[in-house]
Design an enzyme around this catalytic site. Structure first.
Site, PDB file in Angstrom:
ATOM      1  N   GLU A  78      19.725  -0.614 -35.404  1.00  0.00           N
ATOM      2  CA  GLU A  78      19.600  -1.964 -35.961  1.00  0.00           C
ATOM      3  C   GLU A  78      20.887  -2.364 -36.686  1.00  0.00           C
ATOM      4  O   GLU A  78      21.405  -1.634 -37.515  1.00  0.00           O
ATOM      5  CB  GLU A  78      18.431  -2.028 -36.962  1.00  0.00           C
ATOM      6  CG  GLU A  78      17.073  -1.781 -36.329  1.00  0.00           C
ATOM      7  CD  GLU A  78      16.633  -2.919 -35.407  1.00  0.00           C
ATOM      8  OE1 GLU A  78      17.273  -3.979 -35.412  1.00  0.00           O
ATOM      9  OE2 GLU A  78      15.639  -2.717 -34.680  1.00  0.00           O
ATOM     10  N   CYS A 141       9.597  -1.925 -41.410  1.00  0.00           N
ATOM     11  CA  CYS A 141      10.883  -1.304 -41.060  1.00  0.00           C
ATOM     12  C   CYS A 141      12.047  -2.097 -41.638  1.00  0.00           C
ATOM     13  O   CYS A 141      12.966  -1.533 -42.235  1.00  0.00           O
ATOM     14  CB  CYS A 141      11.009  -1.166 -39.547  1.00  0.00           C
ATOM     15  SG  CYS A 141       9.865   0.063 -38.883  1.00  0.00           S
ATOM     16  N   HIS A 163      15.129   1.849 -34.063  1.00  0.00           N
ATOM     17  CA  HIS A 163      13.791   1.624 -33.511  1.00  0.00           C
ATOM     18  C   HIS A 163      13.681   2.320 -32.160  1.00  0.00           C
ATOM     19  O   HIS A 163      14.630   2.301 -31.362  1.00  0.00           O
ATOM     20  CB  HIS A 163      13.526   0.124 -33.317  1.00  0.00           C
ATOM     21  CG  HIS A 163      12.808  -0.500 -34.473  1.00  0.00           C
ATOM     22  ND1 HIS A 163      13.318  -1.561 -35.187  1.00  0.00           N
ATOM     23  CD2 HIS A 163      11.589  -0.230 -35.033  1.00  0.00           C
ATOM     24  CE1 HIS A 163      12.454  -1.916 -36.133  1.00  0.00           C
ATOM     25  NE2 HIS A 163      11.392  -1.126 -36.067  1.00  0.00           N
TER      26      HIS A 163
END
Ligand code: PCA
Length: 195
Positions: A78, A141, A163
């Protein structure tokens, strides 16, 4: 040896497993230059980040959180966390914040401090699907990544998030998935690319 604190989440949303913890708990103790410390954290707003903070008192070199993103077809480092909690479903403690800042007055977004492009490229170089994601969502998250990046901002501790897709046994008809073996190989490649 450098120290890596790596976390996975407990199952949420009625699932029996969370691939993030299934994978993290099976990683070796050492990958490249990194000594791993593994931690399972709850899928609960704020509490997840607090569990990481409590475990990271010794200021590891890198903190890497791993979470499930059902429906994705790749392992995705991410790029950024945003200052927003907006849950489509309750977390594991029944919290369901809507359109709420994580830290009122905090920056709108905070970039991950791990090399996301190099990590994604290392995953594809290992023959597995990997790509940078530009949104960690607005559920637990993203909340966890935002709070940790904010806490360690300007320090020597780098923070990142990856992820992972569903496991095959979780995936609803037609949804993409990756085997545990593939997810483990992808995470290992990403860790080797941390530098
Ligand atoms: N995935 C959720 C929270 C826990 C997890 O594994 C998310 O993407 O926010």
């Amino acid at each position: 040896m450098k120290q890596l604190l790596i976390t996975g989440f407990d199952p949420f949303g009625g699932e029996a497993v969370n691939p993030s913890w299934e994978a993290v708990s099976r990683l070796p103790e050492v990958i490249g230059d990194y000594q791993l410390t593994k931690l399972q954290i709850p899928t609960v707003f704020r509490t997840a980040a607090e569990a990481v903070l409590a475990a990271a008192a010794s200021a590891p070199d890198v903190i890497l959180c791993v979470g499930q993103a059902g429906g994705r077809d790749a392992v995705t480092p991410e790029r950024i966390a945003i200052n927003c909690m907006d849950a489509k479903r309750p977390d594991n403690a029944g919290n369901q914040p809507a359109e709420t800042p994580i830290l009122p007055g905090g920056p709108d977004g905070i970039f991950a401090t791990v090399p996301v492009r190099a990590m994604a490229e290392a995953i594809t170089a290992a023959g597995l699907p990997g790509k940078v994601s530009n949104t960690a969502g607005t559920f637990v998250c993203n909340d966890t990544l935002y709070r940790l990046l904010h806490h360690w901002s300007g320090t020597g501790t780098r923070v990142g998030f990856i992820h992972v897709p569903y496991l095959p046994e979780q995936a609803p008809d037609g949804a993409p998935s990756m085997s545990l073996t593939e997810i483990l190989a992808a995470l290992t490649a990403a860790i080797r690319a941390l530098g």
